[in-house]
Enzyme design. Structure first.
Site, PDB file in Angstrom:
ATOM      1  N   THR A 135      44.817  33.324  49.547  1.00 45.08           N
ATOM      2  CA  THR A 135      44.578  33.062  48.400  1.00 45.08           C
ATOM      3  C   THR A 135      45.933  32.767  47.211  1.00 45.08           C
ATOM      4  O   THR A 135      46.860  33.426  47.744  1.00 45.08           O
ATOM      5  CB  THR A 135      43.858  34.183  47.755  1.00 45.08           C
ATOM      6  OG1 THR A 135      42.598  34.340  48.412  1.00 45.08           O
ATOM      7  CG2 THR A 135      43.679  34.158  46.309  1.00 45.08           C
ATOM      8  N   ARG A 163      29.140  33.635  50.419  1.00 47.30           N
ATOM      9  CA  ARG A 163      29.869  34.967  50.298  1.00 47.30           C
ATOM     10  C   ARG A 163      30.963  34.841  49.026  1.00 47.30           C
ATOM     11  O   ARG A 163      31.823  33.691  49.000  1.00 47.30           O
ATOM     12  CB  ARG A 163      30.522  35.270  51.461  1.00 47.30           C
ATOM     13  CG  ARG A 163      31.448  36.603  51.210  1.00 47.30           C
ATOM     14  CD  ARG A 163      33.140  36.205  50.990  1.00 47.30           C
ATOM     15  NE  ARG A 163      33.800  37.365  50.919  1.00 47.30           N
ATOM     16  CZ  ARG A 163      34.931  37.289  50.383  1.00 47.30           C
ATOM     17  NH1 ARG A 163      35.479  36.050  50.017  1.00 47.30           N
ATOM     18  NH2 ARG A 163      35.831  38.458  50.312  1.00 47.30           N
ATOM     19  N   GLY A 165      34.170  36.538  46.894  1.00 48.07           N
ATOM     20  CA  GLY A 165      34.781  37.861  46.807  1.00 48.07           C
ATOM     21  C   GLY A 165      35.069  38.143  45.464  1.00 48.07           C
ATOM     22  O   GLY A 165      34.614  38.008  44.540  1.00 48.07           O
ATOM     23  N   THR A 185      45.209  39.377  45.376  1.00 45.19           N
ATOM     24  CA  THR A 185      44.786  38.964  46.710  1.00 45.19           C
ATOM     25  C   THR A 185      44.366  40.067  47.602  1.00 45.19           C
ATOM     26  O   THR A 185      44.754  41.237  47.407  1.00 45.19           O
ATOM     27  CB  THR A 185      45.855  38.048  47.229  1.00 45.19           C
ATOM     28  OG1 THR A 185      45.423  37.222  48.485  1.00 45.19           O
ATOM     29  CG2 THR A 185      47.205  38.815  47.527  1.00 45.19           C
ATOM     30  N   GLY A 186      43.819  39.769  48.571  1.00 42.94           N
ATOM     31  CA  GLY A 186      43.457  40.761  49.636  1.00 42.94           C
ATOM     32  C   GLY A 186      41.901  40.770  50.139  1.00 42.94           C
ATOM     33  O   GLY A 186      41.159  39.865  49.545  1.00 42.94           O
ATOM     34  N   GLY A 188      38.544  41.034  49.414  1.00 42.41           N
ATOM     35  CA  GLY A 188      38.018  40.852  48.295  1.00 42.41           C
ATOM     36  C   GLY A 188      37.141  41.791  47.997  1.00 42.41           C
ATOM     37  O   GLY A 188      36.698  42.271  46.849  1.00 42.41           O
TER      38      GLY A 188
HETATM   39  N1  ASP Z   1      40.608  38.028  47.703  1.00 41.96           N
HETATM   40  C1  ASP Z   1      40.093  36.668  48.570  1.00 41.96           C
HETATM   41  C2  ASP Z   1      38.659  36.951  48.907  1.00 41.96           C
HETATM   42  O1  ASP Z   1      38.268  37.936  49.199  1.00 41.96           O
HETATM   43  C3  ASP Z   1      41.020  36.476  49.692  1.00 41.96           C
HETATM   44  C4  ASP Z   1      42.465  36.358  49.792  1.00 41.96           C
HETATM   45  O2  ASP Z   1      42.970  37.177  48.689  1.00 41.96           O
HETATM   46  O3  ASP Z   1      43.093  35.779  50.489  1.00 41.96           O
HETATM   47  O4  ASP Z   1      37.963  36.160  48.645  1.00 41.96           O
END
Ligand code: ASP
Length: 252
Positions: A135, A163, A165, A185-186, A188
């Protein structure tokens, strides 16, 4: 965006990152299990205005549609094909979002559960495996001391179609107050249930130093997350408990 506003900077950075095929946003987005990239993005200003789009197909710069909603200051979030129709009417570039690398990745990971869109089987695999991240996010502070924050993503890749996030959810993936701008980020799902970006802003608002607030929020979210935060005094915090986060700073 020299001389521009924090919002201009956050949108411009978001667009540039959405153009980068290596990253997971806009052009470089991962495809969902049915082979379609659906984009999520959000943008927030320190005066409380916010715009967000969720699950928009065929839109290389979802952050700019989020900016439009923010400026209109009416609805905060639009989702799905209707938001694509709005972007097209506004003259935003539309087109297939799928790089050869992301299509190849999708094909390689198209297992039986994905092929059949078997949600329960996909959910089991999801819990066992590391998600695909990448992200993009930006926090900006301008000459007049205004803050803005934005985040854009293709989601977790190979996920169940539709889906959503944390990224397009104001308070989860993105938040901004006059004190701090935050982009997350991470994984979600965990960021979303903690409303992590708002949590950090609340801690900062209570006087907790940004670095400490960021540490606490990431501890609460658990492994596999990261954030960038920028305070009104110019304090920058980049923190991660995932290997999947690179960050850069720039002064214009
Ligand atoms: N947070 C984002 C999601 O879950 C994914 C990411 O941060 O890479 O959609």
């Amino acid at each position: 965006v020299r001389g521009g506003s924090a919002l201009d900077a956050a949108e411009a950075a978001g667009r540039a990152l959405e153009d980068e095929p290596l990253l997971n946003a806009g052009t470089g987005a991962y495809l969902q299990a049915d082979g379609v990239a659906r984009l999520d993005a959000s943008l927030m200003a320190d005066d409380g205005r916010a715009g967000a789009v969720a699950q928009v197909p065929l839109l290389p710069h979802p952050v700019s549609l989020a900016r439009y909603l923010l400026e209109q200051d009416a609805h905060v979030m639009l989702a799905g094909p209707e938001s694509l129709a709005l972007a097209a009417r506004l003259g935003h570039a539309v087109g297939v979002v799928a790089t050869p690398a992301k299509i190849a990745y999708w094909q390689e990971h198209l297992d039986e559960a994905c092929r059949r869109l078997d949600y329960a089987a996909m959910a089991d695999a999801w819990k066992a495996e590391n998600p695909r991240l990448g992200t993009v996010g930006c926090v900006a502070l301008d000459e007049s001391g205004r803050l803005a924050a934005g985040t854009s993503t293709g989601g977790t890749g190979q996920c169940y179609p539709g889906r959503v996030g944390d990224t397009p959810v104001i308070g989860a993936g993105t938040y901004c107050t006059p004190r701090v701008g935050v982009s997350m980020t991470g994984v979600g799902e965990r960021i979303l249930v903690k409303l992590a970006a708002k949590r950090l802003a609340d801690l900062a608002g209570d006087g907790v130093p940004l670095d400490e607030a960021a540490r606490r929020v990431l501890d609460e979210v658990g492994p596999g997350a990261g954030l960038v935060a920028l305070g009104s005094g110019g304090e920058v915090v980049e923190r991660r408990n995932t290997p999947f986060m690179a960050a850069a700073r720039c002064t214009a």
